[in-house]
Structures are given as C-alpha cells and as structure tokens.
Design a protein around this motif. Structure first.
Motif, PDB file in Angstrom:
ATOM      1  N   LEU A 104       0.819  -1.208   0.000  1.00  0.00           N
ATOM      2  CA  LEU A 104       0.000   0.000   0.000  1.00  0.00           C
ATOM      3  C   LEU A 104       0.852   1.256   0.000  1.00  0.00           C
ATOM      4  CD1 LEU A 104      -2.485  -1.203   2.756  1.00  0.00           C
ATOM      5  CD2 LEU A 104      -2.797  -1.342   0.272  1.00  0.00           C
ATOM      6  N   ALA A 105       0.331   2.313  -0.613  1.00  0.00           N
ATOM      7  CA  ALA A 105       0.991   3.614  -0.627  1.00  0.00           C
ATOM      8  C   ALA A 105       2.437   3.471  -1.113  1.00  0.00           C
ATOM      9  CB  ALA A 105       0.905   4.256   0.763  1.00  0.00           C
ATOM     10  N   GLY A 106       3.394   3.905  -0.295  1.00  0.00           N
ATOM     11  CA  GLY A 106       4.788   3.765  -0.692  1.00  0.00           C
ATOM     12  C   GLY A 106       5.202   2.325  -0.919  1.00  0.00           C
ATOM     13  N   GLY A 107       4.518   1.388  -0.256  1.00  0.00           N
ATOM     14  CA  GLY A 107       4.802  -0.023  -0.495  1.00  0.00           C
ATOM     15  C   GLY A 107       4.449  -0.432  -1.907  1.00  0.00           C
ATOM     16  N   PHE A 108       3.339   0.085  -2.425  1.00  0.00           N
ATOM     17  CA  PHE A 108       2.964  -0.162  -3.812  1.00  0.00           C
ATOM     18  C   PHE A 108       3.973   0.512  -4.742  1.00  0.00           C
ATOM     19  CE2 PHE A 108      -0.743   0.348  -7.075  1.00  0.00           C
ATOM     20  CZ  PHE A 108      -0.188  -0.647  -7.864  1.00  0.00           C
ATOM     21  N   GLU A 109       4.463   1.673  -4.347  1.00  0.00           N
ATOM     22  CA  GLU A 109       5.453   2.363  -5.174  1.00  0.00           C
ATOM     23  C   GLU A 109       6.776   1.610  -5.208  1.00  0.00           C
ATOM     24  OE1 GLU A 109       4.134   6.997  -5.049  1.00  0.00           O
ATOM     25  OE2 GLU A 109       4.805   6.155  -3.145  1.00  0.00           O
ATOM     26  N   LEU A 110       7.129   0.912  -4.131  1.00  0.00           N
ATOM     27  CA  LEU A 110       8.296   0.029  -4.176  1.00  0.00           C
ATOM     28  C   LEU A 110       8.085  -1.074  -5.212  1.00  0.00           C
ATOM     29  CD1 LEU A 110       9.175  -0.517  -0.389  1.00  0.00           C
ATOM     30  CD2 LEU A 110      10.278   1.053  -1.999  1.00  0.00           C
ATOM     31  N   ARG A 132      -5.202  10.769   3.126  1.00  0.00           N
ATOM     32  CA  ARG A 132      -4.427  11.495   4.139  1.00  0.00           C
ATOM     33  C   ARG A 132      -3.934  12.832   3.599  1.00  0.00           C
ATOM     34  NH1 ARG A 132      -6.728   8.259   6.474  1.00  0.00           N
ATOM     35  NH2 ARG A 132      -5.980   6.530   7.792  1.00  0.00           N
ATOM     36  N   SER A 133      -4.594  13.310   2.535  1.00  0.00           N
ATOM     37  CA  SER A 133      -4.219  14.571   1.882  1.00  0.00           C
ATOM     38  C   SER A 133      -2.761  14.568   1.424  1.00  0.00           C
ATOM     39  CB  SER A 133      -4.466  15.779   2.804  1.00  0.00           C
ATOM     40  OG  SER A 133      -4.389  16.987   2.056  1.00  0.00           O
ATOM     41  N   LEU A 134      -2.359  13.426   0.830  1.00  0.00           N
ATOM     42  CA  LEU A 134      -1.025  13.276   0.280  1.00  0.00           C
ATOM     43  C   LEU A 134      -1.129  12.910  -1.198  1.00  0.00           C
ATOM     44  CD1 LEU A 134       0.474  11.093   3.187  1.00  0.00           C
ATOM     45  CD2 LEU A 134       0.851  13.541   2.818  1.00  0.00           C
ATOM     46  N   VAL A 135      -0.021  12.993  -1.905  1.00  0.00           N
ATOM     47  CA  VAL A 135       0.042  12.605  -3.311  1.00  0.00           C
ATOM     48  C   VAL A 135       1.052  11.473  -3.445  1.00  0.00           C
ATOM     49  CG1 VAL A 135       0.617  13.343  -5.657  1.00  0.00           C
ATOM     50  CG2 VAL A 135      -0.568  14.919  -4.109  1.00  0.00           C
ATOM     51  N   ALA A 136       0.706  10.445  -4.189  1.00  0.00           N
ATOM     52  CA  ALA A 136       1.594   9.295  -4.405  1.00  0.00           C
ATOM     53  C   ALA A 136       2.666   9.679  -5.419  1.00  0.00           C
ATOM     54  CB  ALA A 136       0.791   8.092  -4.879  1.00  0.00           C
ATOM     55  N   VAL A 141       1.624   8.039  -9.139  1.00  0.00           N
ATOM     56  CA  VAL A 141       0.932   8.798 -10.180  1.00  0.00           C
ATOM     57  C   VAL A 141       1.769   8.931 -11.442  1.00  0.00           C
ATOM     58  CG1 VAL A 141      -0.463  10.074  -8.516  1.00  0.00           C
ATOM     59  CG2 VAL A 141       1.750  11.015  -9.223  1.00  0.00           C
ATOM     60  N   THR A 142       3.008   8.464 -11.401  1.00  0.00           N
ATOM     61  CA  THR A 142       3.885   8.552 -12.571  1.00  0.00           C
ATOM     62  C   THR A 142       4.009   7.222 -13.292  1.00  0.00           C
ATOM     63  OG1 THR A 142       5.171  10.277 -11.475  1.00  0.00           O
ATOM     64  CG2 THR A 142       6.195   9.203 -13.362  1.00  0.00           C
ATOM     65  N   LEU A 144       2.254   4.260 -12.559  1.00  0.00           N
ATOM     66  CA  LEU A 144       1.038   3.461 -12.699  1.00  0.00           C
ATOM     67  C   LEU A 144       0.323   3.700 -14.024  1.00  0.00           C
ATOM     68  CD1 LEU A 144      -0.563   1.292 -11.244  1.00  0.00           C
ATOM     69  CD2 LEU A 144      -1.950   3.098 -10.199  1.00  0.00           C
ATOM     70  N   PRO A 145       0.126   4.967 -14.469  1.00  0.00           N
ATOM     71  CA  PRO A 145      -0.556   5.158 -15.754  1.00  0.00           C
ATOM     72  C   PRO A 145       0.261   4.716 -16.959  1.00  0.00           C
ATOM     73  CG  PRO A 145       0.152   7.262 -14.842  1.00  0.00           C
ATOM     74  CD  PRO A 145       0.363   6.236 -13.770  1.00  0.00           C
ATOM     75  N   ARG A 146       1.526   4.376 -16.758  1.00  0.00           N
ATOM     76  CA  ARG A 146       2.328   3.809 -17.841  1.00  0.00           C
ATOM     77  C   ARG A 146       2.229   2.284 -17.855  1.00  0.00           C
ATOM     78  NH1 ARG A 146       7.785   7.575 -18.143  1.00  0.00           N
ATOM     79  NH2 ARG A 146       6.753   9.551 -17.673  1.00  0.00           N
ATOM     80  N   ARG A 147       1.697   1.726 -16.787  1.00  0.00           N
ATOM     81  CA  ARG A 147       1.575   0.266 -16.681  1.00  0.00           C
ATOM     82  C   ARG A 147       0.170  -0.214 -17.010  1.00  0.00           C
ATOM     83  NH1 ARG A 147       5.466  -1.685 -12.858  1.00  0.00           N
ATOM     84  NH2 ARG A 147       7.373  -0.466 -13.175  1.00  0.00           N
ATOM     85  N   ILE A 148      -0.820   0.589 -16.693  1.00  0.00           N
ATOM     86  CA  ILE A 148      -2.212   0.179 -16.867  1.00  0.00           C
ATOM     87  C   ILE A 148      -2.976   1.314 -17.551  1.00  0.00           C
ATOM     88  CG2 ILE A 148      -2.093  -1.287 -14.815  1.00  0.00           C
ATOM     89  CD1 ILE A 148      -3.677   0.805 -13.299  1.00  0.00           C
ATOM     90  N   PRO A 149      -4.216   1.065 -18.014  1.00  0.00           N
ATOM     91  CA  PRO A 149      -4.988   2.143 -18.638  1.00  0.00           C
ATOM     92  C   PRO A 149      -5.118   3.365 -17.731  1.00  0.00           C
ATOM     93  CG  PRO A 149      -6.029   0.030 -19.055  1.00  0.00           C
ATOM     94  CD  PRO A 149      -4.916  -0.226 -18.078  1.00  0.00           C
ATOM     95  N   THR A 150      -5.079   4.532 -18.354  1.00  0.00           N
ATOM     96  CA  THR A 150      -5.092   5.785 -17.593  1.00  0.00           C
ATOM     97  C   THR A 150      -6.306   5.898 -16.678  1.00  0.00           C
ATOM     98  OG1 THR A 150      -3.921   6.878 -19.408  1.00  0.00           O
ATOM     99  CG2 THR A 150      -4.994   8.297 -17.791  1.00  0.00           C
ATOM    100  N   ASN A 151      -7.481   5.495 -17.171  1.00  0.00           N
ATOM    101  CA  ASN A 151      -8.677   5.658 -16.336  1.00  0.00           C
ATOM    102  C   ASN A 151      -8.643   4.757 -15.112  1.00  0.00           C
ATOM    103  OD1 ASN A 151      -9.046   3.453 -18.177  1.00  0.00           O
ATOM    104  ND2 ASN A 151     -11.219   3.401 -17.611  1.00  0.00           N
ATOM    105  N   ILE A 152      -7.980   3.593 -15.212  1.00  0.00           N
ATOM    106  CA  ILE A 152      -7.868   2.715 -14.046  1.00  0.00           C
ATOM    107  C   ILE A 152      -6.855   3.291 -13.059  1.00  0.00           C
ATOM    108  CG2 ILE A 152      -7.451   0.375 -13.238  1.00  0.00           C
ATOM    109  CD1 ILE A 152      -9.852   0.683 -15.094  1.00  0.00           C
ATOM    110  N   ALA A 153      -5.765   3.843 -13.580  1.00  0.00           N
ATOM    111  CA  ALA A 153      -4.805   4.521 -12.713  1.00  0.00           C
ATOM    112  C   ALA A 153      -5.482   5.684 -11.996  1.00  0.00           C
ATOM    113  CB  ALA A 153      -3.605   5.006 -13.524  1.00  0.00           C
TER     114      ALA A 153
END
Length: 255
Positions: A104-110, A132-136, A141-142, A144-153
C-alpha cells in the motif's frame, strides 16, 4: 534485529523488509538499510537478480506516519533514489517483487519500482495517499498510468481504493499469481529462469525496454542497436554461439 535481511542464494539476492511489528512501514532507518542492501547487490558481480520481499502480515504499508509526525521524515525520500532509497534508484540489474500480503501507498510504489512482480492471492495493491491529503509522488501517479490504462490509474489514485491480485494480474501489473505463502518461492523460480541467461545481455535488454518507453519507436530501435553493439564486444557474446555449436550449456562470465 536487522531491519533488512540480506541473503545471497547462488546468483540471486533476497532482500527482505524486516519491520513486521510496524507493518514494514518505511522509517528513515529502514530506508537507510534498504539502500545499503541494494548498494551491496549492485556492487556484487556474482549476483545477477534481486528479489524484494516483506516479512510479516504486510509487504509494506508505506511511509511511517509516526516518524513523519515526530519530524523524522529526513531520509525517507532522497533526491537521487526516492522513497526508501529504492523507488527512483538508477540500477543495472533486474529486481523481482515477491508480494505475499498487501502493498500500500509507498509499499505499492516500491513494487512499481521493480521490474517483475510475483504476488499471492492475499496480496492487494493501493494508493491511499489521498485519504491522508497526500500525493503518491514516488511512482504511484507517474509509473502506474504507464503500466495500466489511464482511467484505471485515475480510479486508484483518486479513490485510494485497493485492487486484488486477480485484477492486478488482468491489468498486467502482476506476472505470476500464486497461493498464499508461495510468493518468495515463485519469485525465486522466476529469478532462476533469468539467471540461466547471459547477465550483460539481460541488463541490456532491460535497459533497452525502459529507455525505449521514453522514445519514439524509431529512436527505440537506435537504443537497442547501440546496446546490442556493446554486448557484441563482450566475452559472453562469443560464448553463446560457441556453446550452441558444442551442444553444451553456456558458461556465462558476465564480461
């Protein structure tokens, strides 16, 4: 207790987050230990593939919000290497994520920072930062949309909701789905499929794919040709055809 467990098995390094009592949340200390582990892996010519795993009930729950609230955020994210000294790390060798539980969160980014992903049916993935009013901003956000369809990201980034491993696999985020408790074993099996190949050629192919994503198709051909020409100068380039002619397994030297 070591915050990161580092093990070398043949040509494979297994690097395990080991802060289970805190859901492997990324503290400055854990980030430092993780960065040192990958420094060690990259510097070892005898290790060709790494596996990133997490010990306990959570692969990684993201940043340690307690450390952040206490003003101890320094070191969680570095300019050169990103979250956990891994998310934006420039590296040559492939890394496989072995995800047995939620990332989750940064874990998903890893996970998004890895080249291949093996996950069990108990794994889920999500970017809950907006809750939590944060941005991934460390790949969520960088990449994920290159891996999967933009609307799913968009769905994942704007709702903060999770997806299960089956949807992640259908979207192409996960290479191998396995039973609970088997992610590391399956990741090792995938690593063994890689390390039978010429290591410099593997690294060149990885680099060509990643660099090619940032270029036009014509420029991508140029990138691949340049990297291929570099491989043609190596001893392993001669060993491959020689082993084929002699009907024996190649003996790669990594040079």
């Amino acid at each position: 207790m070591s915050l990161v467990i580092y093990e070398a098995e043949g040509k494979v390094a297994v690097i395990t987050l080991n802060r289970p009592e805190a859901r492997n949340a990324m503290s400055p200390e854990l980030a430092s230990a993780l960065g040192e582990a990958f420094d060690q892996f990259e510097a070892d010519d005898g290790l060709w593939v790494a596996i990133l795993a997490g010990n306990g009930r959570i692969f990684c729950a993201g940043a340690d919000l307690k450390a952040i609230s206490e003003g101890r955020a320094a070191g969680l994210i570095t300019k050169e290497e990103g979250f956990g000294r891994f998310a934006r790390r420039q590296r040559a060798k492939p890394v496989i994520a072995a995800v047995d539980r939620p990332a989750l969160a940064g874990g998903f980014e890893l996970v998004l920072g890895c080249d291949l992903v093996v996950a069990s049916t108990e794994a889920v993935f999500g970017l809950p930062e907006v809750k939590r009013s944060l941005v991934a901003s460390e790949g969520g956000v960088t990449r994920l949309p290159r891996r999967i369809p933009t609307n799913i990201a968009m769905e994942l980034a704007l709702t903060g909701d999770t997806i299960d491993v089956h949807r992640a696999h259908a979207l192409g985020l996960v290479n191998v789905v396995c039973e609970p408790g088997q992610a590391l074993a399956e990741a090792k099996a995938l690593a063994e499929r890689i390390v039978v190949n010429a290591p410099l050629a593997v690294r060149a192919a990885r680099r060509a794919i990643l660099d090619g994503l940032e270029t036009t198709e014509a420029e991508g051909f140029g990138v691949a040709a340049r990297l291929g020409a570099e491989i043609a100068k190596t001893e392993d380039f001669k060993e491959g055809p020689r082993a084929f002619v002699e009907k024996r397994p190649p003996v790669w030297q990594g040079r």
